[in-house]
Design a protein around this motif. Structure first.
Motif, PDB file in Angstrom:
ATOM      1  N   CYS A  22     -11.604 -54.811  56.239  1.00  0.00           N
ATOM      2  CA  CYS A  22     -11.960 -53.296  55.913  1.00  0.00           C
ATOM      3  C   CYS A  22     -13.104 -52.861  56.884  1.00  0.00           C
ATOM      4  O   CYS A  22     -14.204 -53.924  56.863  1.00  0.00           O
ATOM      5  CB  CYS A  22     -12.400 -52.839  54.300  1.00  0.00           C
ATOM      6  SG  CYS A  22     -13.360 -51.786  53.711  1.00  0.00           S
ATOM      7  N   TYR A  95      -7.446 -51.976  47.604  1.00  0.00           N
ATOM      8  CA  TYR A  95      -8.371 -50.811  47.913  1.00  0.00           C
ATOM      9  C   TYR A  95      -9.411 -51.258  48.482  1.00  0.00           C
ATOM     10  O   TYR A  95     -10.456 -52.566  47.843  1.00  0.00           O
ATOM     11  CB  TYR A  95      -8.977 -49.908  47.450  1.00  0.00           C
ATOM     12  CG  TYR A  95      -7.744 -48.801  47.125  1.00  0.00           C
ATOM     13  CD1 TYR A  95      -6.922 -49.256  46.022  1.00  0.00           C
ATOM     14  CD2 TYR A  95      -7.643 -48.304  47.881  1.00  0.00           C
ATOM     15  CE1 TYR A  95      -5.903 -47.978  45.773  1.00  0.00           C
ATOM     16  CE2 TYR A  95      -6.600 -46.364  47.800  1.00  0.00           C
ATOM     17  CZ  TYR A  95      -5.977 -46.432  46.741  1.00  0.00           C
ATOM     18  OH  TYR A  95      -4.092 -46.111  46.106  1.00  0.00           O
ATOM     19  N   CYS A  96     -10.186 -50.860  49.741  1.00  0.00           N
ATOM     20  CA  CYS A  96     -11.816 -51.289  49.971  1.00  0.00           C
ATOM     21  C   CYS A  96     -12.777 -50.417  49.124  1.00  0.00           C
ATOM     22  O   CYS A  96     -12.289 -49.583  49.269  1.00  0.00           O
ATOM     23  CB  CYS A  96     -12.027 -51.729  51.147  1.00  0.00           C
ATOM     24  SG  CYS A  96     -13.829 -52.057  51.845  1.00  0.00           S
ATOM     25  N   ALA A  97     -13.480 -50.964  48.907  1.00  0.00           N
ATOM     26  CA  ALA A  97     -14.885 -50.716  48.213  1.00  0.00           C
ATOM     27  C   ALA A  97     -16.017 -50.352  48.631  1.00  0.00           C
ATOM     28  O   ALA A  97     -16.297 -52.032  48.549  1.00  0.00           O
ATOM     29  CB  ALA A  97     -14.639 -50.051  46.393  1.00  0.00           C
ATOM     30  N   SER A 108     -14.254 -50.924  38.873  1.00  0.00           N
ATOM     31  CA  SER A 108     -14.212 -49.530  39.798  1.00  0.00           C
ATOM     32  C   SER A 108     -15.161 -48.218  39.798  1.00  0.00           C
ATOM     33  O   SER A 108     -16.011 -47.683  40.486  1.00  0.00           O
ATOM     34  CB  SER A 108     -12.448 -48.764  39.313  1.00  0.00           C
ATOM     35  OG  SER A 108     -12.855 -48.178  38.611  1.00  0.00           O
ATOM     36  N   TYR A 111     -18.303 -48.752  42.386  1.00  0.00           N
ATOM     37  CA  TYR A 111     -18.235 -48.076  43.430  1.00  0.00           C
ATOM     38  C   TYR A 111     -18.162 -46.427  43.822  1.00  0.00           C
ATOM     39  O   TYR A 111     -17.307 -45.699  43.088  1.00  0.00           O
ATOM     40  CB  TYR A 111     -17.057 -48.806  44.164  1.00  0.00           C
ATOM     41  CG  TYR A 111     -17.399 -50.526  43.982  1.00  0.00           C
ATOM     42  CD1 TYR A 111     -16.686 -50.914  43.004  1.00  0.00           C
ATOM     43  CD2 TYR A 111     -17.866 -50.928  45.352  1.00  0.00           C
ATOM     44  CE1 TYR A 111     -16.968 -52.165  43.077  1.00  0.00           C
ATOM     45  CE2 TYR A 111     -17.840 -52.694  45.128  1.00  0.00           C
ATOM     46  CZ  TYR A 111     -17.304 -53.376  44.026  1.00  0.00           C
ATOM     47  OH  TYR A 111     -17.820 -54.057  44.088  1.00  0.00           O
ATOM     48  N   TYR A 113     -18.318 -45.375  47.302  1.00  0.00           N
ATOM     49  CA  TYR A 113     -16.757 -45.264  48.070  1.00  0.00           C
ATOM     50  C   TYR A 113     -15.945 -45.620  48.644  1.00  0.00           C
ATOM     51  O   TYR A 113     -15.683 -47.059  47.785  1.00  0.00           O
ATOM     52  CB  TYR A 113     -18.204 -45.611  49.903  1.00  0.00           C
ATOM     53  CG  TYR A 113     -19.021 -44.738  49.486  1.00  0.00           C
ATOM     54  CD1 TYR A 113     -20.564 -45.737  49.865  1.00  0.00           C
ATOM     55  CD2 TYR A 113     -19.364 -43.643  49.841  1.00  0.00           C
ATOM     56  CE1 TYR A 113     -21.083 -44.466  49.701  1.00  0.00           C
ATOM     57  CE2 TYR A 113     -20.474 -42.583  49.901  1.00  0.00           C
ATOM     58  CZ  TYR A 113     -21.641 -43.723  49.511  1.00  0.00           C
ATOM     59  OH  TYR A 113     -22.978 -43.058  49.773  1.00  0.00           O
ATOM     60  N   TRP A 114     -14.486 -45.153  48.879  1.00  0.00           N
ATOM     61  CA  TRP A 114     -13.536 -45.865  48.945  1.00  0.00           C
ATOM     62  C   TRP A 114     -12.400 -45.684  50.029  1.00  0.00           C
ATOM     63  O   TRP A 114     -12.849 -44.524  50.550  1.00  0.00           O
ATOM     64  CB  TRP A 114     -12.641 -45.825  47.887  1.00  0.00           C
ATOM     65  CG  TRP A 114     -13.477 -46.048  46.036  1.00  0.00           C
ATOM     66  CD1 TRP A 114     -13.866 -45.535  45.355  1.00  0.00           C
ATOM     67  CD2 TRP A 114     -12.567 -46.773  45.614  1.00  0.00           C
ATOM     68  NE1 TRP A 114     -14.075 -45.946  44.609  1.00  0.00           N
ATOM     69  CE2 TRP A 114     -13.170 -47.242  44.575  1.00  0.00           C
ATOM     70  CE3 TRP A 114     -11.939 -47.862  45.680  1.00  0.00           C
ATOM     71  CZ2 TRP A 114     -13.419 -47.657  43.751  1.00  0.00           C
ATOM     72  CZ3 TRP A 114     -11.942 -48.762  44.860  1.00  0.00           C
ATOM     73  CH2 TRP A 114     -12.159 -48.835  44.104  1.00  0.00           C
TER      74      TRP A 114
END
Length: 124
Positions: A22, A95-97, A108, A111, A113-114
């Motif tokens: 990421c 997914y990276c967050a 989730s 967080y 930003y994704w």
């Protein structure tokens, strides 16, 4: 504006390994928490692993503990998810967050930003 770009997904046989990356850009991430989540078709997004950028504190879901390792490279502004002994049930969009906190975050909604996600498919 924070940007997160995942890479490294693919198709692998059960028992195999993959390393997700990421790449983060847009600001200084020293006071940020980073996380990996995954979502399989028809299921809710679930937490996989998290790390704090400054101290490197980590946390894992029970389903991946002992098989996955989250790490970060401060110089490259990149977070990694090393996945070993993969199982068919690990198949999902990963997914990276990122979030502006200095502690590990596991839900989730915490967080901000994704990334767009990278597909991991594990065949049996």
């Amino acid at each position: 504006q924070v940007q997160l770009v995942e890479s490294g997904g693919g198709l692998v046989q059960a028992g195999g390994s993959l390393r997700l990356s990421c790449a983060a850009s847009g600001r200084t991430f020293s006071a940020y928490a980073m996380g990996w989540f995954r979502q399989a078709p028809g299921k809710e997004r679930e937490f996989v692993a998290a790390i704090t950028w400054s101290l490197g504190n980590t946390y894992y879901s029970d389903s991946v503990k002992g098989r996955f390792t989250i790490s970060r490279d401060n110089a490259k502004n990149t977070v990694y998810l090393q996945m070993n002994n993969l199982k068919p049930e690990d198949t999902a969009l990963y997914y990276c967050a990122a979030a502006g906190y200095i502690r590990v975050l596991t839900t989730s909604r915490e967080y901000d930003y994704w990334g767009q996600g990278t597909q991991v498919t594990v065949s049996s």
